[in-house]
Design an enzyme around this catalytic site. Structure first.
Site, PDB file in Angstrom:
ATOM      1  N   ASN A   7       0.872  -1.173   0.000  1.00 22.87           N
ATOM      2  CA  ASN A   7       0.000   0.000   0.000  1.00 22.87           C
ATOM      3  C   ASN A   7       0.909   1.224   0.000  1.00 22.87           C
ATOM      4  O   ASN A   7       1.507   1.572   1.008  1.00 22.87           O
ATOM      5  CB  ASN A   7      -0.876  -0.033   1.263  1.00 22.87           C
ATOM      6  N   ARG A  91      -2.582  -2.087  -3.465  1.00 21.72           N
ATOM      7  CA  ARG A  91      -3.793  -1.300  -3.273  1.00 21.72           C
ATOM      8  C   ARG A  91      -3.693  -0.087  -4.198  1.00 21.72           C
ATOM      9  O   ARG A  91      -2.732   0.684  -4.122  1.00 21.72           O
ATOM     10  CB  ARG A  91      -3.878  -0.830  -1.817  1.00 21.72           C
ATOM     11  N   HIS A 180     -12.749   2.598   0.020  1.00 22.20           N
ATOM     12  CA  HIS A 180     -12.744   1.506   1.024  1.00 22.20           C
ATOM     13  C   HIS A 180     -13.446   0.267   0.475  1.00 22.20           C
ATOM     14  O   HIS A 180     -13.947  -0.562   1.252  1.00 22.20           O
ATOM     15  CB  HIS A 180     -13.480   1.888   2.329  1.00 22.20           C
ATOM     16  N   ARG A 241     -11.557  14.872   8.125  1.00 23.46           N
ATOM     17  CA  ARG A 241     -12.303  15.308   6.923  1.00 23.46           C
ATOM     18  C   ARG A 241     -13.733  15.697   7.293  1.00 23.46           C
ATOM     19  O   ARG A 241     -14.369  15.034   8.108  1.00 23.46           O
ATOM     20  CB  ARG A 241     -12.352  14.183   5.889  1.00 23.46           C
ATOM     21  N   GLU A 385      -8.117  -5.666   5.069  1.00 20.24           N
ATOM     22  CA  GLU A 385      -7.959  -5.303   3.658  1.00 20.24           C
ATOM     23  C   GLU A 385      -6.765  -6.010   3.027  1.00 20.24           C
ATOM     24  O   GLU A 385      -6.805  -6.380   1.859  1.00 20.24           O
ATOM     25  CB  GLU A 385      -7.813  -3.781   3.538  1.00 20.24           C
TER      26      GLU A 385
END
Ligand code: AMP
Length: 397
Positions: A7, A91, A180, A241, A385
């Site tokens: 990643n 990813r 996601h 965020r 993940e």
């Protein structure tokens, strides 16, 4: 098979070497501050002590080289040679409308990911660098791209279009994509398994509540809506965020504060969410829960507003699917934080949800937290993940 999962961020690289048959993590680690002073690799081999290697890491090529060296090292390594890595799963953040599933990397795929960089300027270029570095350092080892957006590509038009001039979609592909996806896919599948059913027969709402956070509606095994949009800024209130807000606020604050739209974008991504709401106290839910207990009103406001927004999204997805069988909470906050879990579940009584408060306090494991008579099953499903990326990589190679 041994799969290296990568990643890659603009200045970091996270990795795990996973045996896909036993699902065992053989080693994992993080390269930080690539191209910046003070770069280092932290390598954690299973069953051995963690090692920190501090040295100049000017680019991702060097980072990948260091990771490989660490994996085959005589003392802290976990494999004897590179040939024991069967494939690399990457990813990749944005797959646009082009990719609705993981793909084996070819020159054409690289070109497509590059073209999609305008939709994810911070992420896709870094992901590409990671793939190129693996191609250079591990010639002959296949690379697979697993896209964060792919699972959401089944959303119908009415869910992914914005109420904007259609020409923006035609000219620039402005629409909702969602992120996601690997986590929403993994968690919805596993949630169904936990009650012994097939996801194809269920309506599932997955709440991925980490530093970034998103909700998805998964009906009959397919994503029908999700809360993130063109970028990961839309939807829930997150760590830093803003999530949903009146778009006119951008111009309003730009004028009041004398800042540019780009600067405002940074505020919305980095200084908002529970961090901004808590008057910059923290973006971490452990800190916020403690601060709230000690009477900090901003921390309480941040947590209350956060839970309310999640509950509103759950309600809207019940409406979208005309019902719900499972509500699954996952990621850092969903898997660990009692305060947020309790705050969200307190809104769900109208659905006939009842939860066991003691179970809401248990952390980090697969767990049904609703009582047997609850009309909807509420569960905690730790996401993974990396394992999901490894499995999709195996399928392709
Ligand atoms: P993630 O992005 O999935 O790593 O999630 C990060 C968020 O999870 C942070 O806001 C943390 O506060 C929260 N988190 C992680 N571990 C815990 C924990 N043990 N207790 C409470 N919150 C946690």
């Amino acid at each position: 098979m041994n799969i290296l999962v990568i990643n890659c961020g603009s200045s970091s690289l996270k990795y795990q070497l996973i045996n896909s048959d036993s699902e065992e993590v053989l080693a994992k680690g993080l390269v930080e501050r690539i191209g910046i002073d003070g770069s280092q690799l932290t390598h954690t081999p299973a069953g051995k002590d963690k090692v920190v290697i501090k040295e100049d890491i000017p680019d991702h090529n060097k980072a990948v080289k260091l990771v490989i060296d660490a994996l085959v090292d005589g003392s802290h390594g976990v494999i004897k040679s590179l040939s024991e890595i069967d494939a690399v799963g990457h990813r990749v953040v944005h797959g646009g409308e082009k990719f609705n599933k993981a793909v084996l990397v070819t020159d054409e795929v690289m070109k497509d990911i590059e073209e999609l960089s305008s939709l994810a300027p911070l992420h896709n270029p870094a992901n590409l660098i990671g793939i190129r570095s693996c191609q250079t350092n591990m010639p002959g080892t296949p690379n697979v791209a697993v896209f964060d957006t792919a699972f959401h590509q089944t959303m119908p038009e009415k869910a992914y279009m914005y109420g904007l001039p259609y020409e923006y979609y035609e000219k620039y592909k402005v629409r909702r994509y969602g992120f996601h996806g690997t986590s929403h896919d993994f968690v919805s599948k596993h949630a169904a398994e936990l009650i012994g059913k097939d996801r194809k027969d269920l309506k599932i709402i997955v709440c991925h509540l980490g530093n970034g956070a998103s909700v998805s509606a998964v009906q009959n095994g397919q994503c029908v809506d999700t809360s993130m949009g063109l970028t990961p800024l839309e939807g829930l209130i997150m760590g830093t965020r803003s999530g949903d807000m009146d778009p006119a606020i951008v111009d309003f604050i730009c004028q009041k504060e004398g800042i540019t739209a780009a600067e405002m974008n940074t505020v919305l991504n980095k200084k908002s969410g529970v961090y901004g709401l808590s008057n910059y106290a923290s973006s971490d839910f452990r800190d916020l829960s403690e601060l709230e207990e000690s009477g900090n009103k901003y921390a309480k406001l941040a947590l209350d507003t956060y839970c309310y927004r999640v509950a509103k999204y759950i309600g809207s997805y019940v409406a979208a699917m005309q019902g719900v069988d499972i509500i699954a909470l996952t990621a850092g906050v969903g898997e660990n934080n009692y305060r947020a879990r309790r705050g969200i579940c307190d809104y769900l009584g109208y659905l006939g949800v009842t939860v066991d408060d003691e179970k809401l306090k248990i952390r980090g494991e697969d767990l049904i937290v609703s009582t047997p008579d609850s009309k909807v099953t509420v569960m905690i499903v730790p996401t993974n993940e990396e394992l999901a990326i490894a499995k999709q990589t195996v399928e392709l190679v």
